[in-house]
Design a protein around this motif. Structure first.
Motif, PDB file in Angstrom:
ATOM      1  N   LYS A   1     -17.945   4.387 -52.090  1.00 24.64           N
ATOM      2  CA  LYS A   1     -16.669   5.111 -52.170  1.00 24.64           C
ATOM      3  C   LYS A   1     -16.590   6.043 -53.374  1.00 24.64           C
ATOM      4  O   LYS A   1     -16.757   5.610 -54.523  1.00 24.64           O
TER       5      LYS A   1
ATOM      6  N   ARG B   1     -10.171  10.688 -49.245  1.00 23.62           N
ATOM      7  CA  ARG B   1     -11.610  10.654 -49.505  1.00 23.62           C
ATOM      8  C   ARG B   1     -12.375  10.342 -48.230  1.00 23.62           C
ATOM      9  O   ARG B   1     -13.450  10.891 -47.993  1.00 23.62           O
ATOM     10  N   GLY B   2     -11.794   9.445 -47.421  1.00 23.32           N
ATOM     11  CA  GLY B   2     -12.455   9.053 -46.176  1.00 23.32           C
ATOM     12  C   GLY B   2     -12.709  10.256 -45.287  1.00 23.32           C
ATOM     13  O   GLY B   2     -13.830  10.495 -44.836  1.00 23.32           O
TER      14      GLY B   2
ATOM     15  N   VAL C   1     -15.563  -5.090 -45.248  1.00 24.97           N
ATOM     16  CA  VAL C   1     -14.596  -6.022 -44.688  1.00 24.97           C
ATOM     17  C   VAL C   1     -14.482  -5.711 -43.199  1.00 24.97           C
ATOM     18  O   VAL C   1     -14.510  -4.547 -42.800  1.00 24.97           O
TER      19      VAL C   1
ATOM     20  N   GLU D   1      -4.680  -2.353 -40.045  1.00 20.51           N
ATOM     21  CA  GLU D   1      -4.455  -1.685 -41.329  1.00 20.51           C
ATOM     22  C   GLU D   1      -2.961  -1.466 -41.553  1.00 20.51           C
ATOM     23  O   GLU D   1      -2.280  -0.914 -40.696  1.00 20.51           O
TER      24      GLU D   1
ATOM     25  N   ASN E   1      -3.297   1.351 -49.441  1.00 23.74           N
ATOM     26  CA  ASN E   1      -3.499   1.908 -48.107  1.00 23.74           C
ATOM     27  C   ASN E   1      -4.983   2.114 -47.839  1.00 23.74           C
ATOM     28  O   ASN E   1      -5.572   3.027 -48.376  1.00 23.74           O
ATOM     29  N   PRO E   2      -5.591   1.272 -47.049  1.00 23.68           N
ATOM     30  CA  PRO E   2      -4.926   0.232 -46.268  1.00 23.68           C
ATOM     31  C   PRO E   2      -4.910  -1.131 -46.945  1.00 23.68           C
ATOM     32  O   PRO E   2      -5.830  -1.473 -47.679  1.00 23.68           O
TER      33      PRO E   2
ATOM     34  N   ASP F   1      -7.792  -0.343 -50.644  1.00 24.40           N
ATOM     35  CA  ASP F   1      -7.741   0.896 -51.425  1.00 24.40           C
ATOM     36  C   ASP F   1      -6.471   0.814 -52.263  1.00 24.40           C
ATOM     37  O   ASP F   1      -5.477   0.250 -51.813  1.00 24.40           O
TER      38      ASP F   1
HETATM   39  P1  GDP Z   1      -9.015   7.216 -48.615  1.00 27.08           P
HETATM   40  O1  GDP Z   1      -9.496   7.985 -47.447  1.00 27.08           O
HETATM   41  O2  GDP Z   1      -9.171   8.000 -49.894  1.00 27.08           O
HETATM   42  O3  GDP Z   1      -7.629   6.703 -48.454  1.00 27.08           O
HETATM   43  O4  GDP Z   1     -10.011   5.959 -48.782  1.00 27.08           O
HETATM   44  P2  GDP Z   1      -9.875   4.436 -48.270  1.00 27.08           P
HETATM   45  O5  GDP Z   1     -10.466   3.557 -49.286  1.00 27.08           O
HETATM   46  O6  GDP Z   1      -8.500   4.122 -47.830  1.00 27.08           O
HETATM   47  O7  GDP Z   1     -10.866   4.405 -47.014  1.00 27.08           O
HETATM   48  C1  GDP Z   1     -10.586   5.156 -45.858  1.00 27.08           C
HETATM   49  C2  GDP Z   1     -10.809   4.319 -44.626  1.00 27.08           C
HETATM   50  O8  GDP Z   1     -12.143   3.818 -44.596  1.00 27.08           O
HETATM   51  C3  GDP Z   1      -9.938   3.066 -44.545  1.00 27.08           C
HETATM   52  O9  GDP Z   1      -8.670   3.333 -44.004  1.00 27.08           O
HETATM   53  C4  GDP Z   1     -10.763   2.183 -43.647  1.00 27.08           C
HETATM   54  O10 GDP Z   1     -10.468   2.455 -42.284  1.00 27.08           O
HETATM   55  C5  GDP Z   1     -12.186   2.596 -43.925  1.00 27.08           C
HETATM   56  N1  GDP Z   1     -12.815   1.561 -44.762  1.00 27.08           N
HETATM   57  C6  GDP Z   1     -12.827   1.469 -46.107  1.00 27.08           C
HETATM   58  N2  GDP Z   1     -13.447   0.347 -46.510  1.00 27.08           N
HETATM   59  C7  GDP Z   1     -13.835  -0.297 -45.383  1.00 27.08           C
HETATM   60  C8  GDP Z   1     -14.505  -1.550 -45.112  1.00 27.08           C
HETATM   61  O11 GDP Z   1     -14.881  -2.329 -45.985  1.00 27.08           O
HETATM   62  N3  GDP Z   1     -14.714  -1.844 -43.803  1.00 27.08           N
HETATM   63  C9  GDP Z   1     -14.320  -1.039 -42.767  1.00 27.08           C
HETATM   64  N4  GDP Z   1     -14.555  -1.415 -41.536  1.00 27.08           N
HETATM   65  N5  GDP Z   1     -13.688   0.120 -42.983  1.00 27.08           N
HETATM   66  C10 GDP Z   1     -13.439   0.483 -44.263  1.00 27.08           C
END
Ligand code: GDP
Ligand code: MN
Length: 376
Positions: free
Chosen positions: A45, A53-54, A94, A99, A187-188, A201
Motif C-alpha cells: 500500500k 490510492r486503490g 484479509v 466493507e 474506510n473500509p 484503512d
Molecule cells: P484507498 O483506496 O486509499 O482508500 O485505500 P484502501 O486501503 O481503503 O484500499 C482500497 C481497497 O482495497 C479497499 O476498499 C479494499 O477493497 C481493498 N483492500 C485493501 N486491503 C485489502 C485486503 O487485505 N484484502 C482484500 N481482499 N482487499 C483489500
C-alpha cells in the motif's frame, strides 16, 4: 496535521481496534523482507496523504516476497494526486465479507462532532454518498457526553452496522479525544469471512492547536511532508501550500484570505497562504519571500500589506533586504497601504528593482499579479 495510514493504524492498534499486522518499507528490498516476516502474501500500500490510492493503482496484492519486491518497486516513486510515494506499507491480507465506513469529524458550524457511518463502505463511498445519501447515516455527538455504548449503538443502528461495530465506535471515539484529532475515519472497516471486524484503512487529522500537549507530535511529523511547509514552520511562518501559481504574502489571516479570493477572482490561482502577522519584522518578510520564491510552481508573487501595527516602511525594508539574499527570478507585485505607506513606497522606488512593481489598490495588485502569472 494529517497522518499517514501507517501512523493512523498504530493509533487504532493502541486503542484496541483490530488492524492487520503490517510493516513500513522505503525500498523494494526492505519490502521483500517485510513480506517474508509477514508470511509471504501481502497487500502493498502506497503511503501518501490522500485518498483514492486503490483506484490509482497504489494498493495491490502480492502473492510472495519476490512479488512484493516487484510491486513495491512499481509503487515507490509513483505520483498519486500530486503526492510522491516514498514509503509503502506491507499488510497481511484479509478475506473481506463486507466493507463498512465509520468516522467522526468536527462539525464547527454545529459546535458538535458528527458521526458518519455506512454499511456500504469501500472505494465507492463518495458515489454512494452522492447518489444515495440515505445510505450514509449522520449522527451528531455532544462533545461533553462523547460516544457512550448507547450512543455507539444508536450510530450502528442508524447505519445498519453489525453489533460488533459498537465496540469499534467507542474505541474510535477514544482515538479522537485522547489523541486530539479533529477527524478520524476508517474506510473500509471490514467484516472478515471469519466474522471479525478489522480496520483496513485509516485517516486521522490531528488538531494543530493541541500540539503542545501531545508528546508524540514530533515523531509523527514526517520528513516526507511538504518541504516548503517544513521550511516555513522552521522559520515560524504561518504558511500553507496551495495548488496555484501566484505566491501570496500578506499580514493578518483575514487579509491574506481575502487576497486569495481576489486573485482567484482575477482568473489566477493562489500558490500558497502566507501570513506574516502583525508587527512583522524585516527578517520575517525576508524569510517569507525566500520560502514563496523557492516554490517552483510560483510564477508571480503578490505582497499585500495593510499597515496597522506593522509599518509599511518596515515591510519595504524587509523586501529590499530579502532581495539582497534571494535572487528574484519571478515578478513581484507589492501593494502597501496604511501606516507609513508613503515611506514604504519610497523605499521600494529608491531600490528600483526591475522585477518589482507597485500597485496602490488590492484589486489592481491582484490583477497585475494574475496577468504576470498567466503570461509567463
Ligand atoms: P484507498 O483506496 O486509499 O482508500 O485505500 P484502501 O486501503 O481503503 O484500499 C482500497 C481497497 O482495497 C479497499 O476498499 C479494499 O477493497 C481493498 N483492500 C485493501 N486491503 C485489502 C485486503 O487485505 N484484502 C482484500 N481482499 N482487499 C483489500
Ligand atoms: Mn480507504
Amino acid at each position: 496535521m494529517d497522518l499517514y495510514e501507517h501512523q493512523a493504524r498504530a493509533l487504532f492498534e493502541e486503542h484496541g481496534i483490530v488492524v492487520p499486522r503490517a510493516e513500513v518499507a522505503d525500498s523494494p528490498l526492505k519490502a521483500r523482507e517485510s513480506a517474508r516476516r509477514l508470511g509471504g502474501r501481502v497487500v502493498v500500500k502506497a503511503q501518501v496523504k490522500t485518498g483514492g490510492r486503490g483506484k490509482a493503482g497504489g494498493v495491490r496484492l502480492a502473492e510472495d516476497p519476490a512479488a512484493a519486491e516487484l510491486t513495491a518497486r512499481q509503487i515507490l516513486g509513483m505520483d498519486i494526486k500530486g503526492h510522491t510515494v516514498r514509503e509503502v506499507m506491507l499488510a497481511q491480507p484479509v478475506d473481506i465479507e463486507s466493507e463498512f465506513f465509520v468516522g467522526y469529524v468536527l462539525d464547527r458550524a454545529a459546535g458538535r462532532f458528527l458521526a458518519i457511518a455506512s454499511a456500504e463502505g469501500g472505494t465507492e463511498i463518495e458515489e454512494v454518498a452522492a447518489s444515495r445519501p440515505e445510505a450514509v447515516a449522520r449522527v451528531h455527538i455532544d462533545p461533553a457526553r462523547g460516544v457512550t455504548s448507547a450512543k455507539a449503538a444508536e450510530i450502528a443502528e442508524a447505519a445498519g452496522l453489525p453489533p460488533q461495530a459498537v465496540d469499534v465506535l467507542v474505541r474510535l471515539w477514544e482515538v479522537l479525544t485522547r489523541e486530539d484529532a479533529v477527524l478520524v475515519e476508517v474506510n473500509p472497516l471490514v467484516r472478515t469471512v471469519q466474522g471479525q471486524l478489522v480496520a483496513l484503512d485509516g485517516k486521522v487529522t490531528l488538531d494543530d492547536n493541541a500540539r503542545f500537549r501531545q508528546a508524540r507530535w514530533g515523531e509523527q511529523k514526517s520528513a516526507h511532508d511538504d518541504p516548503l511547509e517544513a521550511a516555513a514552520a522552521a522559520k515560524g511562518l504561518n504558511y500553507v501550500k496551495l495548488d496555484g501559481e501566484v505566491g501570496i504574502i500578506g499580514n493578518g489571516a483575514g487579509l491574506v484570505m481575502s487576497t486569495l479570493d481576489v486573485v482567484a477572482g482575477c482568473g489566477a490561482r493562489p500558490a500558497n497562504f502566507l501570513d506574516i502577522g502583525g508587527g512583522a519584522s524585516a527578517q520575517i518578510m525576508a524569510d517569507g519571500l525566500s520560502v514563496v520564491l523557492s516554490d517552483p510552481d510560483v510564477r508571480s508573487v503578490l505582497v499585500n500589506v495593510f499597515g496597522g501595527i506593522t509599518a509599511c516602511d518596515t515591510v519595504a525594508e524587509g523586501i529590499v533586504r530579502a532581495l539582497d539574499t534571494v535572487r528574484l527570478t519571478k515578478p513581484l507585485v507589492v501593494r502597501l497601504d496604511g501606516n507609513n505607506a508613503a515611506r514604504g513606497r519610497a523605499v521600494l522606488d529608491a531600490h528600483a528593482h526591475p522585477m518589482v512593481r507597485q500597485a496602490t489598490t488590492m484589486d489592481g495588485a491582484a490583477r497585475r499579479a494574475a496577468e504576470l502569472a498567466n503570461s509567463t
